[in-house]
Structures are given as structure tokens and as C-alpha cells.
Motif scaffolding. Structure first.
Motif, PDB file in Angstrom:
ATOM      1  N   ASP A 121       0.830  -1.205   0.000  1.00  0.00           N
ATOM      2  CA  ASP A 121       0.000   0.000   0.000  1.00  0.00           C
ATOM      3  C   ASP A 121       0.865   1.255   0.000  1.00  0.00           C
ATOM      4  O   ASP A 121       1.970   1.268   0.544  1.00  0.00           O
ATOM      5  CB  ASP A 121      -0.902   0.028   1.242  1.00  0.00           C
ATOM      6  CG  ASP A 121      -2.096  -0.902   1.126  1.00  0.00           C
ATOM      7  OD1 ASP A 121      -2.381  -1.357   0.004  1.00  0.00           O
ATOM      8  OD2 ASP A 121      -2.745  -1.168   2.149  1.00  0.00           O
ATOM      9  N   MET A 165      -0.625  12.611  -5.685  1.00  0.00           N
ATOM     10  CA  MET A 165      -1.708  11.628  -5.736  1.00  0.00           C
ATOM     11  C   MET A 165      -1.957  11.156  -7.167  1.00  0.00           C
ATOM     12  O   MET A 165      -2.210   9.972  -7.409  1.00  0.00           O
ATOM     13  CB  MET A 165      -2.983  12.229  -5.147  1.00  0.00           C
ATOM     14  CG  MET A 165      -2.889  12.649  -3.690  1.00  0.00           C
ATOM     15  SD  MET A 165      -3.182  11.343  -2.517  1.00  0.00           S
ATOM     16  CE  MET A 165      -4.942  11.083  -2.684  1.00  0.00           C
ATOM     17  N   ASP A 170      -3.428   4.817  -6.498  1.00  0.00           N
ATOM     18  CA  ASP A 170      -4.199   4.511  -5.295  1.00  0.00           C
ATOM     19  C   ASP A 170      -3.354   4.730  -4.049  1.00  0.00           C
ATOM     20  O   ASP A 170      -2.422   3.973  -3.774  1.00  0.00           O
ATOM     21  CB  ASP A 170      -4.680   3.060  -5.344  1.00  0.00           C
ATOM     22  CG  ASP A 170      -5.570   2.707  -4.169  1.00  0.00           C
ATOM     23  OD1 ASP A 170      -6.118   3.632  -3.539  1.00  0.00           O
ATOM     24  OD2 ASP A 170      -5.715   1.508  -3.875  1.00  0.00           O
ATOM     25  N   VAL A 171      -3.673   5.766  -3.274  1.00  0.00           N
ATOM     26  CA  VAL A 171      -2.954   6.078  -2.035  1.00  0.00           C
ATOM     27  C   VAL A 171      -3.839   5.688  -0.856  1.00  0.00           C
ATOM     28  O   VAL A 171      -4.972   6.150  -0.736  1.00  0.00           O
ATOM     29  CB  VAL A 171      -2.595   7.578  -1.958  1.00  0.00           C
ATOM     30  CG1 VAL A 171      -2.047   7.934  -0.579  1.00  0.00           C
ATOM     31  CG2 VAL A 171      -1.586   7.929  -3.046  1.00  0.00           C
ATOM     32  N   LYS A 172      -3.327   4.823   0.009  1.00  0.00           N
ATOM     33  CA  LYS A 172      -4.114   4.353   1.145  1.00  0.00           C
ATOM     34  C   LYS A 172      -4.200   5.423   2.245  1.00  0.00           C
ATOM     35  O   LYS A 172      -5.253   5.612   2.831  1.00  0.00           O
ATOM     36  CB  LYS A 172      -3.481   3.082   1.725  1.00  0.00           C
ATOM     37  CG  LYS A 172      -4.174   2.516   2.972  1.00  0.00           C
ATOM     38  CD  LYS A 172      -5.587   2.025   2.717  1.00  0.00           C
ATOM     39  CE  LYS A 172      -5.632   0.726   1.961  1.00  0.00           C
ATOM     40  NZ  LYS A 172      -5.167  -0.446   2.672  1.00  0.00           N
ATOM     41  N   LEU A 199      -8.690  15.719  -1.117  1.00  0.00           N
ATOM     42  CA  LEU A 199      -8.887  14.338  -0.665  1.00  0.00           C
ATOM     43  C   LEU A 199     -10.349  13.922  -0.584  1.00  0.00           C
ATOM     44  O   LEU A 199     -10.650  12.729  -0.456  1.00  0.00           O
ATOM     45  CB  LEU A 199      -8.241  14.159   0.708  1.00  0.00           C
ATOM     46  CG  LEU A 199      -6.721  14.346   0.750  1.00  0.00           C
ATOM     47  CD1 LEU A 199      -6.240  14.444   2.194  1.00  0.00           C
ATOM     48  CD2 LEU A 199      -6.027  13.193   0.038  1.00  0.00           C
ATOM     49  N   THR A 202     -11.655  11.060  -2.732  1.00  0.00           N
ATOM     50  CA  THR A 202     -10.831   9.856  -2.744  1.00  0.00           C
ATOM     51  C   THR A 202     -11.235   8.947  -1.583  1.00  0.00           C
ATOM     52  O   THR A 202     -12.037   9.322  -0.733  1.00  0.00           O
ATOM     53  CB  THR A 202      -9.340  10.201  -2.596  1.00  0.00           C
ATOM     54  OG1 THR A 202      -9.079  10.603  -1.231  1.00  0.00           O
ATOM     55  CG2 THR A 202      -8.931  11.330  -3.533  1.00  0.00           C
ATOM     56  N   THR A 204      -8.824   7.857   0.415  1.00  0.00           N
ATOM     57  CA  THR A 204      -7.593   7.967   1.198  1.00  0.00           C
ATOM     58  C   THR A 204      -7.916   8.398   2.625  1.00  0.00           C
ATOM     59  O   THR A 204      -8.737   9.290   2.844  1.00  0.00           O
ATOM     60  CB  THR A 204      -6.641   8.999   0.554  1.00  0.00           C
ATOM     61  OG1 THR A 204      -6.303   8.564  -0.758  1.00  0.00           O
ATOM     62  CG2 THR A 204      -5.368   9.157   1.371  1.00  0.00           C
TER      63      THR A 204
END
Length: 393
Positions: A121, A165, A170-172, A199, A202, A204
Motif C-alpha cells: 500500500d 496523488m 491509489d494512495v491508502k 482528498l 478519494t 484515502t
């Protein structure tokens, strides 16, 4: 003394190879061994624990509060934390399900990341910042993506975040620490709203480490959760505002779904926090005496900050006055080059003053020193005199 069998050399968690001992602690330990050293290293408040908290801990012991408490913390402390979040920051958290008491903010960081991160991740961390975030994320097998904020006054801009981003995919999670360790920079409500806007669409999660929230000087702390409540995990505690680092009381405040999973990790690691420590923290968060003690500390820190910033500026350091925490992040004088590690060692060897090299805090920190003013005014004056003497040689 038993010696580990050589057959066990390869039996450790493989992720540990991605983690090194804290360079801050290593440097501090070496410097501390120097006789007569003046330390501006660790974020360790020099104030005593408020009397109201001491008495609460004593009462807890005398009342034989020596049994397992609920894993998430005593109801009294969770109610006090809920009061604190509503009173100071206008945020409403249910003490039954949205607050988890942890062993300091350090355990809160670990529990939050452990609950979220699977190997591979992506975790975004603006730098310079406290190195523990990256170390824990790396140990969990995350792909850490750093954003060097030094070109923007050590503030993460929405443009920086949006660009990162977009490239990362895909940023956890994003880890945001403010007021910042090491820079003392904090964020205005407008800056936080701009980050939240990036954000909002998203999935995230933002881990907002706000442990220094009560140590903001010319303004008032605003939490990112005000603008992004459903995606924000707040980390905070009593260590800095209550001068209770040794009591180890932190907390997580988050939506119930996130708090449940973080609380599960927490309970598997430590079962429950210590009763006397939790009792001592209650007045920090929910009494007028505790608030007054914090206010007194904040005023003293602000006075120390002003003296240190002025003194360093006179010596040729470039310093942006920090608006939070208790650190000054000072750029080395042009005459001293940019090797912050060598200069910090020179200060130890020749001036007997200990600071922390800025490069230890990641990209953007090279050429800087972090100086903690969580120490006495006498130590600050003495340190400035010694640095002056060394530079005038």
C-alpha cells in the motif's frame, strides 16, 4: 550471558531490514555522554506534571485501581477527551466507540497504520517530519512516498498533494503532522480546507498527528477533521500539553468504523493502558486547573521561542518563527556550508551544545538544525553564548 545461536540470524521479520534505529535518539545518546553538554535535542517538556494530575494518579493508586480497564480506556478518560475535542476544536466524538486511549501518541501511530496498511500500500508523508511515521510504514511493508515541502515554507500545498496523488495512483493514507516536528509550522483553516478538498473525492485516509495542538502561539489550532471528518484519524495525547511524557497517555479519535479496527489492533498489542496514568490525564483534558497549567506552559514556550529565534538570527542562521510545537528549524549560516550532521557534531565537540541535524527528518531537512526550546531559559541563553563563542573563533 546467553549468546544467540548463529542459526537464528535469518529468522527475523524481513521488514526490519527496512528500519534503522532512530537517528535522533542515537545522536542524543552520544551527545548526552559529553560532560557539561547543553541539550536542545529532545521534545521533552522540562515542566513538572500539573499538581492536579499528580493527585489524580495518587488517588487512583490509593483507591486500588489496579485491575484491567476497558481496552479503549476508562469511561472517565474517554469522556474527558470527548469534552476536550469539543471544547477546544468544536469536534464531536462519541466516547463510546470513537475514542481509543493508547500508550502515548507513538502507539496511536502504530495502531492506526497497522489497522490500515497492507504490504505494498502507498502512504504519502510530507517532509521534513518526525521519522517514526516512515519507519513504521516501512516495517509494515508500505510503499512510502515523500513530498519535500521545503520550497513552500515547509507547508504541504494542495497542488503538491494533487500532483503526488495523480502520479501515485491509489494512495491508502496520508500522514500529516501539525504543528510540525521538526519545523514548528502549523496550518491555517484555509490551508487545511484546501488539502481536504483534494482528498474529499478519494478513499484515502488522513492520519492527522495533532499532538502539539495545544502549543499554538499566534493563532488557534484547527483540525483537519473539521473539513474531512469521515476520512480523518486524529492522534493526540497528554505528553506535550500536560508535560506527561513518562505517563504514556495518547488517544485516537476517529469515525466509529475506523476507531473499531484501530482499537482492535490496540487491544491485541497492549490489552489496556495503566489505570493511574489514565486517571492523571483526566484533569489535563477536562479541568480548569489542567487548562491553566497548559496555558502557563504555552506562555513560557512562546517566550523561549522568541529569545532563541532572535539569538540564532543574530548569529546568521535563517529562521522562520515557528507558530507551534517547541522546535526551531534553523538553516545553517552560509559561512558554515550545508553539512548539518558535521555542523551538529562540531557544536557538540567545540561548543558542548547538542542539537539534531535537520537531514534526520527527511527530504528538505539537509542544511538545517532542529533546536528544542522545551528546556529552561537559562539553557537557551547558555547555548546561544556557546554557539556565539564557537562561531567567533
Amino acid at each position: 550471558m546467553p549468546e544467540m545461536s548463529s542459526k537464528l540470524q535469518s529468522r527475523f521479520n524481513r521488514q526490519l531490514k527496512n528500519v534503522a534505529p532512530s537517528p535522533i535518539r542515537v545522536f542524543d545518546m552520544k551527545a548526552s555522554a559529553v560532560p557539561g553538554i547543553v541539550k536542545l535535542t529532545l521534545g521533552e517538556p522540562d515542566f513538572n506534571v500539573p499538581d492536579v494530575s499528580k493527585q489524580a494518579a495518587i488517588d487512583s493508586i490509593n483507591n486500588n485501581d489496579s485491575h484491567y480497564s476497558p481496552s479503549a480506556g476508562t469511561p472517565e478518560l474517554r469522556k474527558a477527551i470527548a469534552h476536550f475535542m469539543a471544547d477546544r476544536y468544536g469536534l464531536k466524538y462519541d466516547p463510546n466507540g470513537e475514542i481509543v486511549v493508547t500508550i502515548g501518541a507513538t502507539e496511536a501511530i502504530y495502531a492506526a497504520l497497522f489497522a490500515l496498511i497492507n504490504p505494498g500500500d502507498k502512504v504519502v508523508i510530507p517532509t521534513p517530519t518526525f521519522p517514526l511515521y516512515e519507519a513504521i510504514a516501512a516495517m509494515l511493508g508500505a510503499q512510502v512516498i515523500t513530498i519535500d515541502t521545503s520550497s513552500n515554507g515547509f507547508v504541504l500545498s494542495p497542488e503538491m498533494l494533487k500532483e503526488t496523488m495523480a502520479k501515485a495512483g491509489d494512495v491508502k493514507a496520508v500522514v500529516l503532522n501539525y504543528p510540525s516536528n521538526p519545523t514548528g509550522v502549523t496550518y491555517s483553516a484555509d490551508q487545511l480546507k484546501a488539502i481536504a478538498d483534494v482528498l474529499a473525492d478519494t478513499d484515502t485516509v488522513v492520519i492527522a498527528d495533532e499532538i502539539y495542538s495545544e502549543l499554538v502561539y499566534e493563532d488557534h489550532h484547527t483540525s483537519l477533521a473539521k473539513f474531512l471528518p469521515g476520512q480523518t484519524v486524529i492522534l493526540n495525547g497528554a505528553s506535550k500539553s500536560g508535560a506527561m511524557t513518562g505517563y504514556r497517555v495518547g488517544f485516537v479519535a476517529a469515525p466509529a468504523g475506523l476507531a473499531k479496527m484501530i482499537g482492535m489492533v490496540h487491544s491485541l498489542m497492549i490489552t489496556s493502558p495503566a489505570d493511574p496514568s489514565m486517571a492523571a490525564a483526566v484533569p489535563v483534558f477536562a479541568s480548569e486547573a489542567g487548562k491553566q497549567a497548559t496555558d502557563k506552559m504555552r506562555a513560557a514556550y512562546q517566550e523561549r521561542r522568541d529569545v532563541l529565534v532572535s539569538g540564532l538570527t543574530d548569529l546568521g542562521f535563517t529562521v522562520a518563527k515557528p507558530n507551534g510545537a517547541f522546535y526551531v528549524f534553523a538553516k545553517l549560516p552560509a559561512s558554515q556550508g550545508t553539512d548539518d550532521v558535521a555542523f551538529a557534531q562540531k557544536l557538540v565537540d567545540e561548543a558542548k551544545v547538542a542539537t539534531i541535524p535537520g537531514s534526520y527528518f527527511g527530504a528538505g531537512g539537509a542544511g538545517y538544525l532542529r533546536l528544542s526550546y522545551a528546556t529552561s531559559m537559562d539553557n537557551i541563553h547558555e547555548a546561544l553564548q556557546r554557539i556565539t563563542k564557537m562561531l567567533n573563533k
